[in-house]
Write a protein that holds these residues in place. Structure first.
Motif, PDB file in Angstrom:
ATOM      1  N   THR A  14       0.824  -1.203   0.000  1.00 33.34           N
ATOM      2  CA  THR A  14       0.000   0.000   0.000  1.00 33.34           C
ATOM      3  C   THR A  14       0.857   1.252   0.000  1.00 33.34           C
ATOM      4  O   THR A  14       0.494   2.266  -0.608  1.00 33.34           O
ATOM      5  CB  THR A  14      -0.960   0.003   1.206  1.00 33.34           C
ATOM      6  OG1 THR A  14      -1.643  -1.255   1.282  1.00 33.34           O
ATOM      7  CG2 THR A  14      -2.000   1.111   1.064  1.00 33.34           C
ATOM      8  N   LEU A  66      -4.442  -4.417  -0.625  1.00 28.92           N
ATOM      9  CA  LEU A  66      -4.062  -2.999  -0.759  1.00 28.92           C
ATOM     10  C   LEU A  66      -5.236  -2.045  -0.598  1.00 28.92           C
ATOM     11  O   LEU A  66      -5.096  -0.852  -0.874  1.00 28.92           O
ATOM     12  CB  LEU A  66      -3.402  -2.750  -2.130  1.00 28.92           C
ATOM     13  CG  LEU A  66      -2.326  -3.735  -2.573  1.00 28.92           C
ATOM     14  CD1 LEU A  66      -1.871  -3.417  -3.989  1.00 28.92           C
ATOM     15  CD2 LEU A  66      -1.159  -3.756  -1.603  1.00 28.92           C
ATOM     16  N   GLN A  92      -2.992  -1.638   5.828  1.00 34.05           N
ATOM     17  CA  GLN A  92      -3.241  -0.795   4.652  1.00 34.05           C
ATOM     18  C   GLN A  92      -3.227   0.688   5.013  1.00 34.05           C
ATOM     19  O   GLN A  92      -2.667   1.515   4.277  1.00 34.05           O
ATOM     20  CB  GLN A  92      -4.576  -1.192   4.021  1.00 34.05           C
ATOM     21  CG  GLN A  92      -4.550  -2.565   3.370  1.00 34.05           C
ATOM     22  CD  GLN A  92      -5.921  -3.214   3.276  1.00 34.05           C
ATOM     23  OE1 GLN A  92      -6.937  -2.630   3.685  1.00 34.05           O
ATOM     24  NE2 GLN A  92      -5.975  -4.422   2.740  1.00 34.05           N
TER      25      GLN A  92
END
Length: 263
Positions: A14, A66, A92
């Motif tokens: 991420t 993500l 994330q």
């Protein structure tokens, strides 16, 4: 898949997603950037390549969700254990914040030049209700680098736009390219998903900037509020709930549709 795999994969993946995605927004927005005014096509392609890179990095480690909307859709579909969902969400969000800070580091000089430019400072819109001339504007001139915002501020339309765009994204992920464990993107799935993201941006991104990912918006918005940026203006927290609620609703709908129509 262990908890450490989820944490490491989702945090790094991420962070890379936001570094490259936020980076293209910075490149297009900031003065003294070689890509200034490159336009919407550059932004949509940049975000697509950001998804592709991040998914390849994290796919073999954490499944490369993500995105809390993807995690929620996979949990409803049955590919991800509900007990793992909080760890995915937290990882994330952390990764998104790290990525946003890295965008600031890379473009530090451009941020300083842009936000101290007299033309930019004079153009900041102040809320009518603010009587203090030193008050910060509702949405600052570089907020769009960090988070999304609507072209027409209508809560119902804005939420619906995010819901529909996220349904498309999550259904596309659920119906193809899952890895061997069934809980994330495989190699082909990463490529297809990146193209889907480009398509969403080109077709459905106009109204709100297509967050389609709660932490893609929330993490960088928090960083915008915390960074020592001169004349940065406000972080528009009044809108911040839309790119959180809309994608989560869209993910729930997509997960339900998948179980009814495709399972």
């Amino acid at each position: 898949m262990s908890s450490s795999d989820i944490f490491i994969g989702e945090t790094i993946g991420t962070a890379v997603l936001i570094l490259l995605g936020g980076g293209v927004c910075a490149a297009v927005t900031l003065k003294h950037s070689k890509a200034r005014n490159a336009g919407w096509l550059a932004i949509t392609l940049g975000w697509g390549f950001a998804v592709l890179t991040a998914a390849y990095l994290a796919g073999g480690v954490s499944g490369a969700h993500l995105n809390p909307a993807v995690t929620l859709g996979l949990a409803i579909q049955g590919g991800t254990a509900w007990g793992d969902v909080p760890l995915y969400f937290a990882s994330q969000l952390l990764g998104a914040m790290i990525g946003a800070v890295l965008v600031w580091v890379v473009y530090y000089g451009q941020f300083q030049a842009h936000l101290t430019d007299p033309e930019i400072v004079r153009a900041q819109p102040f809320e009518e209700a603010m009587v203090d001339q030193a008050a910060a504007p509702k949405a600052g001139p570089v907020l769009g680098i960090f988070s999304t915002g609507p072209e027409i501020r209508n809560a119902v339309q804005n939420v619906v736009s995010e819901v529909i765009a996220t349904v498309v994204l999550v259904l596309a992920i659920l119906t193809q390219g899952l890895n061997d464990e069934g809980n994330g993107l495989g190699t082909l799935g990463a490529l297809i998903t990146s193209l889907v993201v480009v398509g969403i941006g080109l077709s459905l991104g106009g109204p709100t900037g297509y967050a389609i990912n709660p932490v893609r918006d929330l993490g960088p918005r928090i960083v915008h509020a915390l960074l020592p940026l001169p004349n940065k203006g406000g972080s528009d927290w009044g809108y911040a709930w839309v790119p959180i609620v809309g994608p989560l609703i869209g993910a729930a709908i997509a997960g339900g549709l998948y179980n009814v129509a495709f399972a």
